[in-house]
Design a protein around this motif. Structure first.
Motif, PDB file in Angstrom:
ATOM      1  N   VAL A 109      50.557 -65.057  43.116  1.00  0.00           N
ATOM      2  CA  VAL A 109      49.812 -63.813  43.189  1.00  0.00           C
ATOM      3  C   VAL A 109      48.674 -63.892  42.177  1.00  0.00           C
ATOM      4  CG1 VAL A 109      49.919 -61.300  43.013  1.00  0.00           C
ATOM      5  CG2 VAL A 109      51.907 -62.591  43.826  1.00  0.00           C
ATOM      6  N   SER A 110      47.456 -63.629  42.623  1.00  0.00           N
ATOM      7  CA  SER A 110      46.306 -63.664  41.724  1.00  0.00           C
ATOM      8  C   SER A 110      46.347 -62.464  40.786  1.00  0.00           C
ATOM      9  CB  SER A 110      45.004 -63.647  42.525  1.00  0.00           C
ATOM     10  OG  SER A 110      44.884 -62.419  43.229  1.00  0.00           O
ATOM     11  N   PRO A 111      45.705 -62.578  39.613  1.00  0.00           N
ATOM     12  CA  PRO A 111      45.703 -61.444  38.671  1.00  0.00           C
ATOM     13  C   PRO A 111      45.120 -60.178  39.265  1.00  0.00           C
ATOM     14  CG  PRO A 111      44.979 -63.455  37.574  1.00  0.00           C
ATOM     15  CD  PRO A 111      45.067 -63.773  39.039  1.00  0.00           C
ATOM     16  N   ARG A 112      44.096 -60.313  40.110  1.00  0.00           N
ATOM     17  CA  ARG A 112      43.494 -59.112  40.704  1.00  0.00           C
ATOM     18  C   ARG A 112      44.439 -58.447  41.695  1.00  0.00           C
ATOM     19  NH1 ARG A 112      39.223 -57.299  37.766  1.00  0.00           N
ATOM     20  NH2 ARG A 112      38.060 -59.082  36.967  1.00  0.00           N
ATOM     21  N   ASP A 113      45.245 -59.271  42.421  1.00  0.00           N
ATOM     22  CA  ASP A 113      46.198 -58.692  43.356  1.00  0.00           C
ATOM     23  C   ASP A 113      47.328 -57.962  42.648  1.00  0.00           C
ATOM     24  OD1 ASP A 113      44.715 -59.672  45.454  1.00  0.00           O
ATOM     25  OD2 ASP A 113      45.894 -61.503  45.666  1.00  0.00           O
ATOM     26  N   ARG A 114      47.642 -58.374  41.424  1.00  0.00           N
ATOM     27  CA  ARG A 114      48.700 -57.697  40.678  1.00  0.00           C
ATOM     28  C   ARG A 114      48.314 -56.260  40.334  1.00  0.00           C
ATOM     29  NH1 ARG A 114      48.756 -62.574  37.414  1.00  0.00           N
ATOM     30  NH2 ARG A 114      50.351 -64.028  38.176  1.00  0.00           N
ATOM     31  N   LEU A 115      47.027 -55.967  40.342  1.00  0.00           N
ATOM     32  CA  LEU A 115      46.593 -54.610  40.028  1.00  0.00           C
ATOM     33  C   LEU A 115      47.055 -53.609  41.071  1.00  0.00           C
ATOM     34  CD1 LEU A 115      42.960 -55.286  38.778  1.00  0.00           C
ATOM     35  CD2 LEU A 115      45.021 -55.004  37.420  1.00  0.00           C
ATOM     36  N   LEU A 116      47.376 -54.087  42.273  1.00  0.00           N
ATOM     37  CA  LEU A 116      47.844 -53.193  43.321  1.00  0.00           C
ATOM     38  C   LEU A 116      49.273 -52.738  43.074  1.00  0.00           C
ATOM     39  CD1 LEU A 116      46.381 -55.090  46.419  1.00  0.00           C
ATOM     40  CD2 LEU A 116      45.375 -53.174  45.164  1.00  0.00           C
ATOM     41  N   ILE A 117      50.010 -53.462  42.223  1.00  0.00           N
ATOM     42  CA  ILE A 117      51.386 -53.105  41.920  1.00  0.00           C
ATOM     43  C   ILE A 117      51.389 -52.032  40.839  1.00  0.00           C
ATOM     44  CG2 ILE A 117      53.633 -53.968  41.154  1.00  0.00           C
ATOM     45  CD1 ILE A 117      52.743 -56.748  42.042  1.00  0.00           C
ATOM     46  N   PRO A 118      51.978 -50.870  41.099  1.00  0.00           N
ATOM     47  CA  PRO A 118      51.971 -49.814  40.069  1.00  0.00           C
ATOM     48  C   PRO A 118      52.774 -50.240  38.857  1.00  0.00           C
ATOM     49  CG  PRO A 118      53.412 -49.224  41.895  1.00  0.00           C
ATOM     50  CD  PRO A 118      52.681 -50.456  42.312  1.00  0.00           C
ATOM     51  N   SER A 175      35.307 -40.529  17.257  1.00  0.00           N
ATOM     52  CA  SER A 175      36.639 -39.937  17.237  1.00  0.00           C
ATOM     53  C   SER A 175      37.367 -40.110  18.561  1.00  0.00           C
ATOM     54  CB  SER A 175      36.542 -38.440  16.900  1.00  0.00           C
ATOM     55  OG  SER A 175      35.754 -37.769  17.879  1.00  0.00           O
ATOM     56  N   GLY A 176      36.648 -40.431  19.631  1.00  0.00           N
ATOM     57  CA  GLY A 176      37.304 -40.668  20.908  1.00  0.00           C
ATOM     58  C   GLY A 176      37.627 -42.122  21.155  1.00  0.00           C
ATOM     59  N   ALA A 177      37.589 -42.926  20.086  1.00  0.00           N
ATOM     60  CA  ALA A 177      37.796 -44.363  20.258  1.00  0.00           C
ATOM     61  C   ALA A 177      39.213 -44.689  20.653  1.00  0.00           C
ATOM     62  CB  ALA A 177      37.429 -45.106  18.964  1.00  0.00           C
ATOM     63  N   LEU A 178      40.186 -43.911  20.172  1.00  0.00           N
ATOM     64  CA  LEU A 178      41.583 -44.265  20.382  1.00  0.00           C
ATOM     65  C   LEU A 178      42.027 -43.810  21.766  1.00  0.00           C
ATOM     66  CD1 LEU A 178      43.937 -45.615  19.001  1.00  0.00           C
ATOM     67  CD2 LEU A 178      44.672 -43.393  18.176  1.00  0.00           C
ATOM     68  N   GLN A 179      41.733 -44.649  22.743  1.00  0.00           N
ATOM     69  CA  GLN A 179      42.213 -44.341  24.082  1.00  0.00           C
ATOM     70  C   GLN A 179      43.716 -44.518  24.112  1.00  0.00           C
ATOM     71  OE1 GLN A 179      40.800 -47.679  26.747  1.00  0.00           O
ATOM     72  NE2 GLN A 179      42.994 -47.786  26.985  1.00  0.00           N
ATOM     73  N   GLN A 180      44.342 -44.047  25.141  1.00  0.00           N
ATOM     74  CA  GLN A 180      45.780 -44.142  25.235  1.00  0.00           C
ATOM     75  C   GLN A 180      46.214 -45.599  25.369  1.00  0.00           C
ATOM     76  OE1 GLN A 180      47.373 -42.032  28.527  1.00  0.00           O
ATOM     77  NE2 GLN A 180      49.507 -42.380  27.964  1.00  0.00           N
ATOM     78  N   PHE A 181      47.162 -46.018  24.532  1.00  0.00           N
ATOM     79  CA  PHE A 181      47.719 -47.358  24.659  1.00  0.00           C
ATOM     80  C   PHE A 181      48.509 -47.427  25.960  1.00  0.00           C
ATOM     81  CE2 PHE A 181      46.614 -47.470  20.281  1.00  0.00           C
ATOM     82  CZ  PHE A 181      46.519 -48.808  19.926  1.00  0.00           C
ATOM     83  N   THR A 182      48.381 -48.526  26.649  1.00  0.00           N
ATOM     84  CA  THR A 182      48.944 -48.608  27.982  1.00  0.00           C
ATOM     85  C   THR A 182      49.315 -50.040  28.310  1.00  0.00           C
ATOM     86  OG1 THR A 182      48.503 -48.148  30.323  1.00  0.00           O
ATOM     87  CG2 THR A 182      46.652 -48.907  29.007  1.00  0.00           C
ATOM     88  N   SER A 183      50.169 -50.189  29.288  1.00  0.00           N
ATOM     89  CA  SER A 183      50.466 -51.490  29.882  1.00  0.00           C
ATOM     90  C   SER A 183      49.853 -51.613  31.271  1.00  0.00           C
ATOM     91  CB  SER A 183      51.981 -51.698  29.971  1.00  0.00           C
ATOM     92  OG  SER A 183      52.583 -50.678  30.770  1.00  0.00           O
ATOM     93  N   ASP A 184      49.071 -50.609  31.666  1.00  0.00           N
ATOM     94  CA  ASP A 184      48.413 -50.587  32.967  1.00  0.00           C
ATOM     95  C   ASP A 184      47.114 -51.389  32.881  1.00  0.00           C
ATOM     96  OD1 ASP A 184      47.336 -50.086  35.425  1.00  0.00           O
ATOM     97  OD2 ASP A 184      47.561 -47.905  35.332  1.00  0.00           O
ATOM     98  N   LYS A 185      47.065 -52.506  33.566  1.00  0.00           N
ATOM     99  CA  LYS A 185      45.893 -53.375  33.503  1.00  0.00           C
ATOM    100  C   LYS A 185      44.675 -52.733  34.158  1.00  0.00           C
ATOM    101  CE  LYS A 185      48.402 -57.755  33.196  1.00  0.00           C
ATOM    102  NZ  LYS A 185      48.515 -59.133  33.706  1.00  0.00           N
ATOM    103  N   ARG A 186      44.887 -51.828  35.072  1.00  0.00           N
ATOM    104  CA  ARG A 186      43.750 -51.160  35.699  1.00  0.00           C
ATOM    105  C   ARG A 186      42.973 -50.335  34.683  1.00  0.00           C
ATOM    106  NH1 ARG A 186      47.174 -48.302  40.350  1.00  0.00           N
ATOM    107  NH2 ARG A 186      48.407 -47.897  38.474  1.00  0.00           N
TER     108      ARG A 186
END
Length: 403
Positions: A109-118, A175-186
């Motif tokens: 599975v290519s890295p871009r295709d993995r983005l379709l997996i929630p 002050s808006g630099a700290l976006q939410q930490f996430t494991s979502d590659k999208r």
């Protein structure tokens, strides 16, 4: 009729007397306080006493070749607080690297295709590493911005693990630099797309400013040489135009360090091994490209940069955050380039310009090196493969001792 009513009243009166007789008489004691006084007295339940007996510390141990040592025991460690040794109640080595399992029948599975997996939301105990990738777009050059974006995409595609909590942060976001930490590659790819070169910052098109005179100084130089018996401008006259630019660099450097402190503060209570990777074109603490008398007149500004560095490293150590730094300029040649314009300058002035370029290049690494060394990290420099540098940093976080 009256006789019956009297008998009924007598019976009720007798029952009332018997009920009062069954109640015990109150014991004599000290007079009770008034309701107002009782409310003013603090209740015993309001006093909370907390004693902290357990402190957790994570540490990485490497050998002379930079490889991690994983077979140590509690006898190999010593913990001191205010000069007094502390007892180690537990020590364990936490491995972060997930085993790679591949079967012959599993499809690629290519890295871009993995983005379709929630993505699956990670629980706190499932998080192994918390990584903040900080892009210093307040001073990043146009050339470095392209390399940084490519390196971040490669990190997400190939290096990021499922149990990693990652954020991509821009220092220009304030002050808006700290976006939410996430494991979502999208979300991480979307954050990379927002990284742009900032022409209003201190970053240039290339890694260095061209060796050239500003238009006003150039006119003065031509006028001086055109006059009979005229002499070329001295280095003091040429360098006088750099004073404002040095002050401007100091202000932007302090802004970068302030954004970093905000990120570290947000990571203080986060789980797992915590690391910040700063990708920058450099932070100068001291500059030697001006005469001593001008340098002394600007010591206050330079002290502000060093004070900000010291406060940031102290706060990061107290928050158990390791800061790694990456010189986004990579490997550079410091000689004359096509962008340099040596017209209206003597040979000595060109030589001094090259010397200043070399000194500025080395001094711009001083802040990055100080940040990494004082917090337990290291500096990646003279490497055009920024993705390999980030991978080296992540590998340093693959395991740690929890004390």
């Amino acid at each position: 009729m009256k006789t019956s009513s009297l008998k009924l009243a007598a019976i009720l009166f007798a029952i009332t007397l018997s009920s009062f007789a069954q109640k015990p008489a109150p014991k004599p004691g000290p007079p009770t306080a008034s309701p107002v006084t009782r409310e003013q007295e603090p209740a015993a339940d309001d006093v909370v006493r907390i004693t902290a007996n357990l402190v957790q510390i994570d540490a990485v141990v490497t050998d002379g070749d930079g490889r991690q040592v994983t077979d140590l025991t509690d006898r190999d460690f010593e913990i001191f607080e205010d000069g007094r040794p502390q007892k180690i109640s537990n020590l364990s080595y936490v491995s972060v690297t997930a085993p790679k399992v591949r079967t012959a029948t599993s499809p690629k599975v290519s890295p871009r295709d993995r983005l379709l997996i929630p993505p699956v939301k990670l629980r706190r105990e499932e998080i192994h590493r918390t990584i903040a990738l900080v892009v210093d777009d307040l001073g990043l050059s146009f050339e470095s911005t392209v390399h940084v974006r490519n390196a971040l995409r490669k990190f997400i595609d190939e290096t990021m693990q499922p149990n990693d909590l990652v954020a991509i942060i821009r220092t220009r976001a304030g002050s808006g630099a700290l976006q939410q930490f996430t494991s979502d590659k999208r979300q991480l790819y979307a954050a990379i797309d927002r990284i742009r070169w900032n022409p209003s910052g201190t970053g240039l098109v290339g890694a260095f400013a061209p060796i050239d005179l500003d238009p006003l100084t150039k006119l003065r130089a031509r006028a001086a040489t055109a006059m009979p018996g005229g002499e070329p401008l001295s280095m003091d006259e040429i360098n006088s135009a750099t004073e404002f630019e040095d002050f401007r660099r100091d202000i932007f450097a302090i802004g970068t360090l302030g954004a970093l402190k905000f990120v570290v503060q947000g990571m203080r209570e986060m789980p797992g091994r915590k690391a910040v990777i700063l990708m920058s074109d450099g932070i100068s603490i001291f500059n030697n490209d001006v005469p001593d008398r001008e340098r002394r007149s600007k010591d206050t500004g330079r002290n502000r940069v060093f004070d900000s560095l010291h406060q940031l490293t102290d706060f990061a150590n107290r928050s158990s955050v390791v800061i790694y730094t990456v010189d986004a300029r990579g490997l550079q040649t410091l000689g004359l380039a096509a962008q340099d314009n040596t017209d209206d300058q003597t040979v000595d002035q060109v030589r001094v310009g090259l010397d200043n370029r070399y000194d500025s290049f080395l001094q711009s690494r001083e802040g990055l090196d100080y940040l990494s060394r004082q917090t337990g990290g290291f500096l990646i420099h003279d490497n055009n493969d920024l993705a390999a540098g980030i991978e080296r940093v992540v590998n340093d976080q693959n395991g740690y001792y929890l004390i």
